[in-house]
Design a protein around this motif. Structure first.
Motif, PDB file in Angstrom:
ATOM      1  N   LYS A   1       0.835  -1.207   0.000  1.00  0.00           N
ATOM      2  CA  LYS A   1       0.000   0.000   0.000  1.00  0.00           C
ATOM      3  C   LYS A   1       0.867   1.253   0.000  1.00  0.00           C
ATOM      4  O   LYS A   1       0.593   2.230  -0.720  1.00  0.00           O
ATOM      5  CB  LYS A   1      -0.913  -0.015   1.240  1.00  0.00           C
ATOM      6  N   GLU A   2       1.936   1.215   0.821  1.00  0.00           N
ATOM      7  CA  GLU A   2       2.830   2.378   0.905  1.00  0.00           C
ATOM      8  C   GLU A   2       3.559   2.598  -0.423  1.00  0.00           C
ATOM      9  O   GLU A   2       3.729   3.735  -0.863  1.00  0.00           O
ATOM     10  CB  GLU A   2       3.850   2.173   2.027  1.00  0.00           C
ATOM     11  N   ARG A   3       3.964   1.491  -1.068  1.00  0.00           N
ATOM     12  CA  ARG A   3       4.662   1.636  -2.349  1.00  0.00           C
ATOM     13  C   ARG A   3       3.735   2.194  -3.408  1.00  0.00           C
ATOM     14  O   ARG A   3       4.131   3.008  -4.246  1.00  0.00           O
ATOM     15  CB  ARG A   3       5.243   0.285  -2.796  1.00  0.00           C
ATOM     16  N   ALA A   4       2.465   1.759  -3.375  1.00  0.00           N
ATOM     17  CA  ALA A   4       1.489   2.266  -4.343  1.00  0.00           C
ATOM     18  C   ALA A   4       1.250   3.760  -4.139  1.00  0.00           C
ATOM     19  O   ALA A   4       1.162   4.532  -5.105  1.00  0.00           O
ATOM     20  CB  ALA A   4       0.166   1.497  -4.214  1.00  0.00           C
ATOM     21  N   GLU A   5       1.140   4.154  -2.845  1.00  0.00           N
ATOM     22  CA  GLU A   5       0.924   5.565  -2.532  1.00  0.00           C
ATOM     23  C   GLU A   5       2.131   6.401  -2.974  1.00  0.00           C
ATOM     24  O   GLU A   5       1.995   7.503  -3.524  1.00  0.00           O
ATOM     25  CB  GLU A   5       0.698   5.729  -1.025  1.00  0.00           C
ATOM     26  N   ALA A   6       3.345   5.858  -2.732  1.00  0.00           N
ATOM     27  CA  ALA A   6       4.567   6.566  -3.131  1.00  0.00           C
ATOM     28  C   ALA A   6       4.623   6.733  -4.643  1.00  0.00           C
ATOM     29  O   ALA A   6       5.047   7.776  -5.157  1.00  0.00           O
ATOM     30  CB  ALA A   6       5.795   5.806  -2.640  1.00  0.00           C
ATOM     31  N   GLU A   7       4.178   5.686  -5.365  1.00  0.00           N
ATOM     32  CA  GLU A   7       4.188   5.753  -6.827  1.00  0.00           C
ATOM     33  C   GLU A   7       3.200   6.802  -7.329  1.00  0.00           C
ATOM     34  O   GLU A   7       3.481   7.547  -8.276  1.00  0.00           O
ATOM     35  CB  GLU A   7       3.853   4.372  -7.410  1.00  0.00           C
ATOM     36  N   ARG A   8       2.002   6.867  -6.672  1.00  0.00           N
ATOM     37  CA  ARG A   8       1.005   7.872  -7.062  1.00  0.00           C
ATOM     38  C   ARG A   8       1.564   9.285  -6.831  1.00  0.00           C
ATOM     39  O   ARG A   8       1.395  10.174  -7.665  1.00  0.00           O
ATOM     40  CB  ARG A   8      -0.292   7.677  -6.267  1.00  0.00           C
ATOM     41  N   ASN A   9       2.225   9.470  -5.651  1.00  0.00           N
ATOM     42  CA  ASN A   9       2.817  10.785  -5.359  1.00  0.00           C
ATOM     43  C   ASN A   9       3.897  11.143  -6.372  1.00  0.00           C
ATOM     44  O   ASN A   9       4.036  12.297  -6.784  1.00  0.00           O
ATOM     45  CB  ASN A   9       3.414  10.802  -3.951  1.00  0.00           C
ATOM     46  N   LYS A  10       4.683  10.114  -6.733  1.00  0.00           N
ATOM     47  CA  LYS A  10       5.752  10.343  -7.701  1.00  0.00           C
ATOM     48  C   LYS A  10       5.179  10.807  -9.040  1.00  0.00           C
ATOM     49  O   LYS A  10       5.693  11.754  -9.661  1.00  0.00           O
ATOM     50  CB  LYS A  10       6.540   9.038  -7.881  1.00  0.00           C
ATOM     51  N   GLN A  11       4.092  10.133  -9.475  1.00  0.00           N
ATOM     52  CA  GLN A  11       3.469  10.496 -10.749  1.00  0.00           C
ATOM     53  C   GLN A  11       2.832  11.884 -10.678  1.00  0.00           C
ATOM     54  O   GLN A  11       2.885  12.664 -11.637  1.00  0.00           O
ATOM     55  CB  GLN A  11       2.412   9.450 -11.141  1.00  0.00           C
ATOM     56  N   LYS A  12       2.254  12.185  -9.491  1.00  0.00           N
ATOM     57  CA  LYS A  12       1.627  13.494  -9.318  1.00  0.00           C
ATOM     58  C   LYS A  12       2.679  14.605  -9.369  1.00  0.00           C
ATOM     59  O   LYS A  12       2.466  15.660  -9.992  1.00  0.00           O
ATOM     60  CB  LYS A  12       0.871  13.541  -7.989  1.00  0.00           C
ATOM     61  N   MET A  13       3.827  14.373  -8.686  1.00  0.00           N
ATOM     62  CA  MET A  13       4.905  15.363  -8.700  1.00  0.00           C
ATOM     63  C   MET A  13       5.452  15.555 -10.111  1.00  0.00           C
ATOM     64  O   MET A  13       5.765  16.674 -10.525  1.00  0.00           O
ATOM     65  CB  MET A  13       6.037  14.942  -7.754  1.00  0.00           C
ATOM     66  N   LYS A  14       5.544  14.439 -10.835  1.00  0.00           N
ATOM     67  CA  LYS A  14       6.038  14.520 -12.208  1.00  0.00           C
ATOM     68  C   LYS A  14       5.093  15.355 -13.074  1.00  0.00           C
ATOM     69  O   LYS A  14       5.538  16.179 -13.887  1.00  0.00           O
ATOM     70  CB  LYS A  14       6.159  13.099 -12.778  1.00  0.00           C
ATOM     71  N   ALA A  15       3.788  15.145 -12.854  1.00  0.00           N
ATOM     72  CA  ALA A  15       2.795  15.918 -13.616  1.00  0.00           C
ATOM     73  C   ALA A  15       2.858  17.402 -13.236  1.00  0.00           C
ATOM     74  O   ALA A  15       2.753  18.281 -14.102  1.00  0.00           O
ATOM     75  CB  ALA A  15       1.389  15.361 -13.350  1.00  0.00           C
ATOM     76  N   LEU A  16       3.030  17.663 -11.926  1.00  0.00           N
ATOM     77  CA  LEU A  16       3.147  19.049 -11.476  1.00  0.00           C
ATOM     78  C   LEU A  16       4.372  19.725 -12.087  1.00  0.00           C
ATOM     79  O   LEU A  16       4.300  20.870 -12.543  1.00  0.00           O
ATOM     80  CB  LEU A  16       3.243  19.102  -9.941  1.00  0.00           C
TER      81      LEU A  16
END
Length: 620
Positions: free
Chosen positions: A550-565
């Motif tokens: 779950k933590e890895r999935a959340e980290a991946e979502r944050n990573k993708q969000k930061m990349k989009a930002l």
């Protein structure tokens, strides 16, 4: 040419300090100024600054030359914050950005076509050119780059008056770097910098656009930053192309060449004079002897090459050899002023080790040395160990004593001749014997403290910044003596040349731990760089194995969000830049409807960027 000196001479009363000094500082040049203490380095700087005036010769500066000067202890007092003081450097740039916003708003409501509109459009065009030339939109990045590099990353809101003397000097350096003068004069800029900050400064100065004129005893710093060495010696100035290491070679070659030329001429003079003496009174050879007299009269006599005073000669000896185990530190906890310096520290020292203690300023290096001497339940000392400690501020000296008294009272077994001889060997002579310790210069106090240290006959030397205040000949003399010392050495130093020459092991205090490295300084630095690269490149990879799915999935979502930002921010910043370029176009600026449209778009982009910057900052 920024500065030109032509046959300049200067003295105080009847004491000549500089004589027949000529050199040029060119735009963008990197010059290191060296010389023994008291040779006139500071005097030369004051002549360039215009604080002193030459007795003879000419000194000329380029019209409008902007000089930035950092004194050795040249901080300043201010009730402003650290960040606020740096913002003040860019008062004009920030004002230009504010004026652009105000003018853009006025233009959007001005009638087109009209005289008012044309005037506003012209002002905006000129302002955009100024903003582009001065990089006005990059002010914050430039400030943070310099402040973080010089160790102020967590001190933006500190009031300057509350900083230490060393921190104020560093802040003055930060301001000078941001001001970007045509000529940057630095007097011992490395004195208050830890090794990490030194490396940063060297890298930063390589991209500095102006000329640099630096006085330094830091040989490593000179090697990495300058391309010409000027040396003041015997009131004259010598110039050598290259860095400090190259200077050492060229200086030796110059001396050998001049000595050979001088000796050859002396031999020629001797031969001519001998012939004259033998033949001048003989009728048959008088004419040829007379011709040799004329040769002697026309000869331009060469001066014997100047031999500088001998550098201090230090000698470190001991009477009793200690056991193999010198020191064992296990579970050491150190705290000063409510700050934890070392937690569960461990370090083992064996006879003959030569250990450099490194770490950023304030990590506890000096405190650890004192703790070793004072004793601690976590510090075990081996049999027959005799410590001798050198304090970087020489606080162990009695300021009310004379130089001779200070040594004699500590070592009453010495005869006066022995005491005077030891002091003279360390660079303190007959005229210094009756000086009060409080009246000594930094270099003289350091030599006295080292002489006192010698007479302690310690088999384990603990040295805290021993090269501070010493000029280059004295530093090299100390290095030579410590290389010959076969006892154990533990020392703190920011002088990387000194560390490289002496240390075979490194103990670094970092994150409240003592990290031991069994190897020299160059290998230690290589290892640090490798670890830094791994840490910067693969932080997520190393941590991924210690997190739940779950933590890895959340980290991946944050990573993708930061990349989009990041992508969206870059896109908007590019749009902002393009609009500013369009507003600077004379054809577009005359189109009232187009300008209104562009200004409206620009304001909308700025609002979006502010929102995205905040969102991105919360995710970091």
């Amino acid at each position: 040419m920024l500065v030109t000196l032509d046959n300049v001479a200067f003295g105080y009363n009847d004491n000549l300090i500089l004589n027949d000094v000529s050199f040029v500082i060119n735009d963008g040049e990197r010059i290191g100024l060296i010389g023994a203490n008291g040779e006139g380095k500071t005097t030369l700087i004051k002549l360039i600054l215009g604080e002193l005036y030459a007795d003879f010769g000419e000194l000329n500066k380029k019209s409008g030359l902007k000089i930035g000067y950092l004194e050795q202890n040249g901080g300043y007092e201010s009730g402003n914050t650290v960040y606020g003081e740096m913002l003040a450097v860019f008062r004009e740039e920030l004002s230009a950005v504010d004026r652009l916003s105000a003018l853009s708003a006025e233009l959007s409501s001005a009638v087109f076509p009209s005289r008012e509109y044309d005037v506003l459009a012209a002002k905006i065009e000129n302002l955009n050119k100024y903003i582009s030339a001065k990089d006005c939109f990059d002010v914050e990045v430039r400030i943070k780059t310099v402040l973080n590099g010089l160790g102020f990353s967590d001190m933006y809101e500190r009031i300057i008056d509350t900083l230490s003397g060393g921190e104020k000097t560093r802040l003055k350096l930060a301001r000078l770097l941001l001001e970007k003068p045509d000529l940057l004069i630095l007097d011992e800029p490395t004195n208050h910098l830890d090794i990490t900050t030194l490396f940063w400064l060297e890298e930063y100065l390589q991209s500095f656009k102006g000329a640099i004129f630096v006085v330094s005893h830091d040989r490593y710093f000179l090697d990495r930053t300058v391309s010409r060495i000027l040396e003041i010696e015997n009131k004259h100035l010598l110039s050598f192309s290259g860095n400090y290491s190259k200077y050492k070679i060229l200086k030796a070659e110059r001396y050998e060449r001049l000595l050979k030329e001088y000796e050859a001429q002396q031999e020629e003079i001797k031969k001519l004079q001998t012939y004259v003496d033998k033949n001048i009174v003989r009728a048959t050879t008088a004419k040829s002897a007379q011709s040799r007299v004329k040769q002697l009269e026309k000869m331009t006599l060469l001066e014997k090459p100047y031999i500088p005073p001998k550098p201090p000669v230090f000698r470190f000896t001991y009477e009793l050899k200690p056991y193999e185990n010198i020191l064992d530190i296990d579970g050491l906890n150190l705290e000063r002023g409510g700050k934890v310096l070392i937690r569960n520290g461990k370090l083992s020292v064996r006879r003959g080790d030569r250990i450099a203690l490194t770490g950023e300023n304030g990590t506890g290096k000096s405190t650890l040395l004192k703790e070793i001497v004072q004793g601690n339940n976590s510090v075990k000392t081996g049999r027959f160990v005799k410590f001798a400690i050198y304090d970087q501020e020489a606080n162990n000296l009695d300021g009310s004593n004379t130089v001779l008294e200070e040594l004699w009272q500590r070592h009453v077994g010495l005869t006066q001749t022995e005491a005077r001889g030891a002091l003279a060997r360390c660079g303190l002579f007959a005229e210094d014997m009756q000086k009060k310790v409080n009246s000594l210069s930094g270099g003289e106090r350091a030599k006295l403290a080292l002489c006192v240290l010698e007479c302690e006959n310690g088999n384990v030397l603990l040295l805290d910044e021993p090269t501070n205040h010493l000029d280059l000949p004295a530093r090299e003399g100390l290095e030579t003596a410590l290389k010959k010392f076969d006892g154990t050495l533990i020392f703190v130093s920011h002088d990387r040349y000194f560390i490289s020459a002496l240390a075979d092991k490194i103990a670094e205090i970092e994150n409240c731990s003592i990290n031991f490295f069994d190897g020299g300084y160059a290998a230690f630095n290589d290892e640090k760089k490798k670890k830094s690269e791994v840490k910067n490149i693969q932080p997520q990879v190393r941590n991924a194995y210690h997190r739940s799915g779950k933590e890895r999935a959340e980290a991946e979502r944050n990573k993708q969000k930061m990349k989009a930002l990041e992508s969206r921010i870059a896109e908007l910043e590019n749009s902002e830049k393009q609009i500013n370029l369009q507003l600077a176009d004379t054809e577009i600026i005359s189109d009232y409807l187009k300008v209104n449209e562009l200004v409206a778009r620009l304001e909308g982009i700025k609002l979006q960027l502010d929102k995205l910057y905040n969102e991105y900052g919360e995710m970091i």
